[in-house]
Design an enzyme around this catalytic site. Structure first.
Site, PDB file in Angstrom:
ATOM      1  CB  SER A  35      -2.678 -11.256  -9.708  1.00  0.00           C
ATOM      2  OG  SER A  35      -3.495 -11.225  -8.528  1.00  0.00           O
TER       3      SER A  35
ATOM      4  CG  ASP B 251      -2.720 -10.005  -4.788  1.00  0.00           C
ATOM      5  OD1 ASP B 251      -3.000  -8.690  -4.424  1.00  0.00           O
ATOM      6  OD2 ASP B 251      -3.338 -10.329  -5.753  1.00  0.00           O
TER       7      ASP B 251
ATOM      8  CG  ASP C 114      -2.571  -7.128  -8.772  1.00  0.00           C
ATOM      9  OD1 ASP C 114      -2.908  -8.053  -7.903  1.00  0.00           O
ATOM     10  OD2 ASP C 114      -3.488  -7.140  -9.801  1.00  0.00           O
TER      11      ASP C 114
ATOM     12  CG  ASP D 253      -6.279  -7.837  -7.511  1.00  0.00           C
ATOM     13  OD1 ASP D 253      -5.271  -8.745  -6.676  1.00  0.00           O
ATOM     14  OD2 ASP D 253      -6.702  -8.231  -8.448  1.00  0.00           O
TER      15      ASP D 253
END
Length: 444
Positions: A99, A239, A241, A243
């Site tokens: 992340s 960010d 990834d 999400d």
């Protein structure tokens, strides 16, 4: 949380904490549990970290060694893995990502066949297989092992789908997009462009080691400056990834997860589409969000920190919107996990529906001052300490109706965190320091 799983999957420094050996075993354990030992396929995606290939290969080896086939979708955002897992004929999804963490870290998180992150119980079951049952799993003959196949076309299904979640064209908008040299580098600008926006891209050249480096949602000042310099209508920062998303209005002001929840939930209330007129948020969300919802007969339902707990409350009560101040927002009508691009689209759609600039919509919430004090301690037993509880109670009485105090022990450091929130910043400092002194005296 057990020995392996933390608040968001298994995470740590790549090739030190998260080794290929661990990924191999975790792939076997996760696949065995999530497929219930039956013939099935598992989908795997990853972000742009240099260690992603290593961990992907190890996971594939573990999963296919049990006879299960693997679909590799390559570099994609975490929400794409969640979406494809529930849409395709697969038993589980796996995302390789840490992340917003630095490039040296990596992680592994699982999704069930419905595209949801695993419950605490599911993770405990996988840990039991990992630690106690791996030697009992069948060893297949050479021609009985599974196969792995790389597929690119499935991502287009997500790109086509996500555009159907908004009502308006984005033509005429100039949008700055910072993809943090991460998983959204291709998907996010492609979707926004197809919806008609003029996209100004930042940090979209991943090297494997530059993910999240002075970019993305953890460094929104980059987008703030670019929006003002380029005369853009707004900006978004993902960010690693994707999400999460943090937005910026045309004046360069931050629009974090609390503001996004306020703007989108008020619009949904107006349209009669917010379930029970309630939105789920964590204890860290600003009281300004609560006040903003109360103005339109809405309500914030509070849960403990972590997107998994936000989702659990949403599923339990049938709510369709929830999220965190960090920009991890769940629109459960459209996807099963936090989705930074989906969130950005919903926010921009409100801009288009109302004809108001984001700076105007931002005024729907007034953020109350917050102050966080960290106290290093030798013991974390603050909850059972009478004097600390009395000090907290005194602050609660002082702030009643106009603020709050939130105390917790850090999960990673010998620290007690004291957060106070209210109308008067000077008063907050005095109150927080009073409690901090008691904590310091009692726990050291």
């Amino acid at each position: 949380m057990g020995e392996l799983f933390g608040t968001d999957g298994v995470r740590g420094e790549a090739n030190q904490d998260i080794t290929a050996e661990l990924a191999f075993k975790l792939g076997k354990a996760g696949a065995h549990y999530l497929t219930d030992g039956k013939e099935a396929k598992v989908l795997i995606g990853k972000d742009t970290r240099v260690s992603g290939d290593m961990l992907e290969a190890a996971l594939v080896a573990g999963i296919t060694s049990l006879g299960f086939d693997v679909i590799k979708v390559g570099v994609v955002p975490t929400p794409v893995v969640a979406y494809l897992t529930r849409k395709l004929d697969v038993a589980a999804g796996v995302m390789i990502s840490a992340s917003h963490n630095p490039a040296c870290d990596n992680g592994i998180k699982f999704f069930d066949q419905d595209g949801f992150k695993l419950s605490d119980q599911d993770e405990d079951e996988i840990e039991d297989v990992f630690f106690n049952q791996l030697d009992e799993l069948p060893v297949l003959a050479g021609d009985k092992v599974g196969m792995a196949k790389s597929v690119d076309g499935y991502v287009k299904e997500y790109i086509d789908y996500i555009q159907t979640t908004v009502d308006n064209s984005f033509a005429g908008l100039k949008i700055v997009v910072d993809t943090a040299n991460g998983a959204a580098c291709e998907v996010s600008p492609q979707v926004l462009s197809q919806l008609g926006a003029k996209v100004v891209l930042l940090n979209d050249t991943p090297t494997g080691t530059n993910i999240n480096v002075e970019s993305g949602s953890t460094h929104p000042e980059v987008v703030q400056e670019a929006v003002v310099e380029r005369g853009a209508d707004l900006g978004i920062a993902h960010d690693g990834d994707a999400d999460r998303v943090i937005a910026v209005d045309e004046k360069g002001q931050l629009v974090d997860g609390d503001y996004i929840l306020a703007i989108c939930s008020r619009q949904l209330i107006k349209e009669g589409k917010l379930a029970d007129n309630k939105v789920v948020a964590t204890k860290y969300s600003n009281l300004g969000l609560h006040q903003s919802l109360e103005e339109v007969d809405g309500e914030v339902v509070v849960t403990k920190n972590g997107d998994r707990y936000v989702l659990a409350k949403m599923q339990e009560k049938g709510y369709n919107l929830g999220g965190e101040k960090s920009g991890h927002i769940i629109f459960l009508d459209y996807n099963t996990t936090g989705d930074g691009l989906l969130t950005a689209l919903q926010l921009i759609d409100v801009v288009q529906k109302t004809g108001q600039p984001l700076s105007k919509l931002r005024q729907q919430m007034e953020e109350l001052p917050q102050l966080l004090v960290n106290v290093e301690v030798e013991s974390k037993a603050w909850e059972a300490n009478k004097k600390i509880q009395e000090a907290i109670t005194e602050v609660e009485k002082t702030l009643e109706g106009e603020g709050r105090i939130f105390v917790r022990a850090s999960g990673t450091e010998p620290v007690i965190r004291i957060m106070v929130e209210g109308q008067n910043k000077n008063q907050l400092e005095e109150l927080a320091n009073d409690v901090a002194e008691v904590v310091k005296k009692e726990l050291n």
